[in-house]
Design an enzyme around this catalytic site. Structure first.
Site, PDB file in Angstrom:
ATOM      1  N   GLY A 139     -24.139  -1.207   7.438  1.00 28.23           N
ATOM      2  CA  GLY A 139     -22.890  -1.970   7.335  1.00 28.23           C
ATOM      3  C   GLY A 139     -21.729  -1.017   7.486  1.00 28.23           C
ATOM      4  O   GLY A 139     -21.854   0.051   8.087  1.00 28.23           O
TER       5      GLY A 139
ATOM      6  N   CYS B 164     -17.715   0.999  10.655  1.00 29.35           N
ATOM      7  CA  CYS B 164     -17.913   1.778  11.889  1.00 29.35           C
ATOM      8  C   CYS B 164     -19.102   1.303  12.705  1.00 29.35           C
ATOM      9  O   CYS B 164     -18.935   0.849  13.834  1.00 29.35           O
ATOM     10  CB  CYS B 164     -18.047   3.251  11.535  1.00 29.35           C
ATOM     11  SG  CYS B 164     -16.480   3.957  11.051  1.00 29.35           S
TER      12      CYS B 164
ATOM     13  N   ARG C 142     -17.745  10.443   7.140  1.00 28.33           N
ATOM     14  CA  ARG C 142     -18.510   9.383   6.468  1.00 28.33           C
ATOM     15  C   ARG C 142     -17.765   9.000   5.211  1.00 28.33           C
ATOM     16  O   ARG C 142     -17.334   9.882   4.457  1.00 28.33           O
ATOM     17  CB  ARG C 142     -19.907   9.890   6.082  1.00 28.33           C
ATOM     18  CG  ARG C 142     -20.811  10.171   7.264  1.00 28.33           C
ATOM     19  CD  ARG C 142     -21.961  11.044   6.848  1.00 28.33           C
ATOM     20  NE  ARG C 142     -21.486  12.331   6.330  1.00 28.33           N
ATOM     21  CZ  ARG C 142     -22.253  13.244   5.765  1.00 28.33           C
ATOM     22  NH1 ARG C 142     -23.537  13.021   5.605  1.00 28.33           N
ATOM     23  NH2 ARG C 142     -21.748  14.386   5.332  1.00 28.33           N
TER      24      ARG C 142
ATOM     25  N   LYS D 254       0.839  -1.204   0.000  1.00 31.51           N
ATOM     26  CA  LYS D 254       0.000   0.000   0.000  1.00 31.51           C
ATOM     27  C   LYS D 254       0.876   1.257   0.000  1.00 31.51           C
ATOM     28  O   LYS D 254       0.593   2.230  -0.716  1.00 31.51           O
ATOM     29  CB  LYS D 254      -0.880  -0.039   1.255  1.00 31.51           C
ATOM     30  CG  LYS D 254      -2.070   0.861   1.224  1.00 31.51           C
ATOM     31  CD  LYS D 254      -2.950   0.454   2.396  1.00 31.51           C
ATOM     32  CE  LYS D 254      -4.025   1.434   2.664  1.00 31.51           C
ATOM     33  NZ  LYS D 254      -4.769   1.101   3.887  1.00 31.51           N
TER      34      LYS D 254
ATOM     35  N   GLU E 133     -13.059  11.120  14.953  1.00 30.75           N
ATOM     36  CA  GLU E 133     -13.435  11.533  13.600  1.00 30.75           C
ATOM     37  C   GLU E 133     -14.893  11.175  13.365  1.00 30.75           C
ATOM     38  O   GLU E 133     -15.380  10.164  13.858  1.00 30.75           O
ATOM     39  CB  GLU E 133     -12.521  10.878  12.561  1.00 30.75           C
ATOM     40  CG  GLU E 133     -12.438   9.364  12.622  1.00 30.75           C
ATOM     41  CD  GLU E 133     -13.543   8.651  11.904  1.00 30.75           C
ATOM     42  OE1 GLU E 133     -14.215   9.305  11.101  1.00 30.75           O
ATOM     43  OE2 GLU E 133     -13.733   7.450  12.148  1.00 30.75           O
TER      44      GLU E 133
ATOM     45  N   ARG F 261     -16.671  -3.804   3.692  1.00 30.35           N
ATOM     46  CA  ARG F 261     -16.574  -4.388   5.033  1.00 30.35           C
ATOM     47  C   ARG F 261     -17.942  -4.362   5.732  1.00 30.35           C
ATOM     48  O   ARG F 261     -18.601  -3.333   5.771  1.00 30.35           O
ATOM     49  CB  ARG F 261     -15.516  -3.640   5.862  1.00 30.35           C
ATOM     50  CG  ARG F 261     -14.104  -3.900   5.348  1.00 30.35           C
ATOM     51  CD  ARG F 261     -13.080  -3.063   6.054  1.00 30.35           C
ATOM     52  NE  ARG F 261     -13.285  -1.638   5.851  1.00 30.35           N
ATOM     53  CZ  ARG F 261     -12.565  -0.695   6.452  1.00 30.35           C
ATOM     54  NH1 ARG F 261     -11.616  -1.030   7.292  1.00 30.35           N
ATOM     55  NH2 ARG F 261     -12.813   0.579   6.203  1.00 30.35           N
TER      56      ARG F 261
END
Ligand code: UDX
Length: 468
Positions: free
Chosen positions: A273, A276, A153, A35, A150, A343
């Site tokens: 979903g 968070c 979104r 990454k 934080e 996720r």
């Protein structure tokens, strides 16, 4: 200021890019070497609207660099910890990565540093960090720890970072609070070049709320759990609407007109979903449990959400009669629109169940297919919604991508085997869909069309007889 951000996930990368955008000199580290290489070569490891452009811009003027954790620790006067806190099997947040970073800072950093926890963490993590830093510090490090939850979104994170409703700071020393205010000054005053809006509209300046660390940490978990509760609440109202014959859209509209309730987060569907809400609700329950507080209200929120996919599957089964051998077009795999994140997406459980029942799944998502492939290898990935719908016995909408509102429904009508749309996000208009020649099933909007009315038992009668 010279700032470091440790961890280049959704939160870290947005934080690093936006802090550089408002004028700071930022060093961002990532421990996943593949990454990191991508980031250093200007390749985005994730999709987030506007983020790529912001990163390009700030790298071009040398205000953002990527590298190792060690380099990040050496660089910043303030260090934002943005590493992952995934859920453990018992619902607790896994704080391994945070602990590792704290230890590395304690061993390597010198002089004074402000250490900021931005990852979502349980209450009292700040206190643990302080203790841990002092236990492991070997170079006479002087430090403050601040919490800065934080509220970004996914899909609008750049906009949320630059134009927030509130900036919450938990700091237990005046020096830490002053530094945090200095870091966020351009955002507090809304004085920066906005990469999202040309001629940025005048908005209300964000509230800068400074509190103690424990309270700041709780604000994050309490906010997310409350929003999740709102969604589960409206999902239960939707179930009730389906039984008694009411329209959840109207019920939500009527409720939302009360300013104490508000209209946001009252959209029913196949469930929440993402990385968070599901984990934050679980973690908040565990925090309460460990503190001796019975917060079982939130267990219900989670249970209701877990049942959403099964509830929607029942609708599919009811319409198809036999699922085995049916071709199903699944539109949308991301947990919500404008992200490639899958996720805890409801699509995963839904698609797995359809495959288990013997259906053939042809899926399309504008952004999330690459991330879905390793998780859902046994389905066909299509290059557009039309291809997915070719020969389908049902079109199932799981994510409300804008693109699905602007389709050629005549073309789709001729492409499908059966004109049946099951909309898990209530994104289309029932009357319009009937006019387009589709049998349309959505969530909590029963009875929806005269056609469906005629083909189903009168819900009010069946409710009355169930009572009597
Ligand atoms: C959330 C919080 O909003 C953000 O403040 C926090 O920092 C991180 O978690 P995010 O996970 O990106 O952000 O998604 P969000 O837009 O909040 O949606 C979460 C889930 O709830 C999605 O699956 C969405 O589809 C679902 N949802 C949302 C509903 O089902 N109904 C609604 O009315 C709103």
């Amino acid at each position: 200021m010279k700032l470091s951000v440790i961890g280049a996930g959704y939160v870290g990368l947005t934080t690093a890019a936006c802090l550089a955008q408002i004028g700071h000199e930022v060093f961002c580290s990532e421990s996943d070497l593949a990454k990191l290489a991508k980031l250093q070569n200007g390749v985005m490891p994730l999709f987030e609207p506007h983020l790529e452009d912001v990163i390009k811009g700030v790298r071009a003027v040398g205000r953002l660099r990527f590298g190792s954790t060690e380099e990040a620790i050496a660089w910043g006067d303030a260090i934002f910890i943005c590493v992952g806190t995934p859920p453990l099997a018992n619902g607790d947040a896994d704080l391994c990565a945070i602990e590792g970073v704290a230890r590395a800072i304690a061993k390597r950093a010198t002089g004074y540093r402000l250490i900021i926890e931005k990852s979502t963490v349980p209450v009292q993590t700040g206190a643990q960090l302080r203790k841990h830093l002092s236990v492991h510090s070997t170079n006479g490090l002087r430090y403050d720890v601040a919490s800065n939850p934080e509220f970004l979104r996914e899909g609008t994170s750049v906009e949320d970072f630059l134009h927030p409703d509130r900036i919450v700071i938990g700091a237990d020393s005046p020096r830490a609070a002053d530094l945090m205010r200095e870091i966020y000054e351009p955002i507090i005053k809304q004085e920066f070049t906005c990469p999202v809006h040309s001629g940025c509209p005048k908005r209300k300046d964000p509230v800068f709320l400074a509190t103690d660390t424990n309270s700041a940490e709780l604000i994050k978990h309490a906010s997310n759990s409350f929003l999740a509760m709102k969604i589960s609440f409206i999902n239960m109202v939707a179930n009730l609407c389906e039984v008694v014959g009411a329209d959840v859209t109207k019920v939500a509209e009527g409720m939302g007109l009360d300013p104490r309730i508000g209209p946001a987060f009252l959209n029913p569907g196949i469930g929440f979903g993402g990385f968070c809400f599901p984990k934050d609700v679980q973690a908040f329950v565990r925090i309460a449990e460990k503190s001796g507080c019975d917060f079982s209200l939130l267990n219900e929120v989670e249970k209701i959400n877990q049942r959403r996919v099964e509830h929607f599957l029942d609708k599919i089964r009811k319409e198809l009669w036999v699922v085995r051998g049916k071709k199903i077009a699944v539109w949308g795999l991301a947990f919500k629109p404008n992200t490639d994140d899958i996720r805890f997406a409801p699509s995963i459980a839904l698609v797995k169940a359809l495959l288990d029942e013997g259906a053939e799944v042809n899926a399309y998502d504008p952004e999330a297919m690459e991330k879905a492939k390793p998780v859902l290898p046994a389905i066909t990935y299509c290059s557009n919604p039309y291809e997915a719908a070719e020969g389908a016995d049902a079109i199932v909408i799981v994510t409300e991508w804008e693109e699905f509102r602007q389709l050629d429904w005549d073309r789709l009508r001729s492409a499908v085997e059966r004109p049946l749309v099951l909309d898990g996000r209530n994104m289309l208009d029932p009357t319009e869909m009937t006019r387009r020649g589709f049998h349309y099933v959505s969530v909590g909007r029963f009875p929806m069309t005269p056609e469906q009315n005629a083909s189903t038992t009168n819900p009010v009668q069946s409710f009355a007889s169930a009572e009597g």
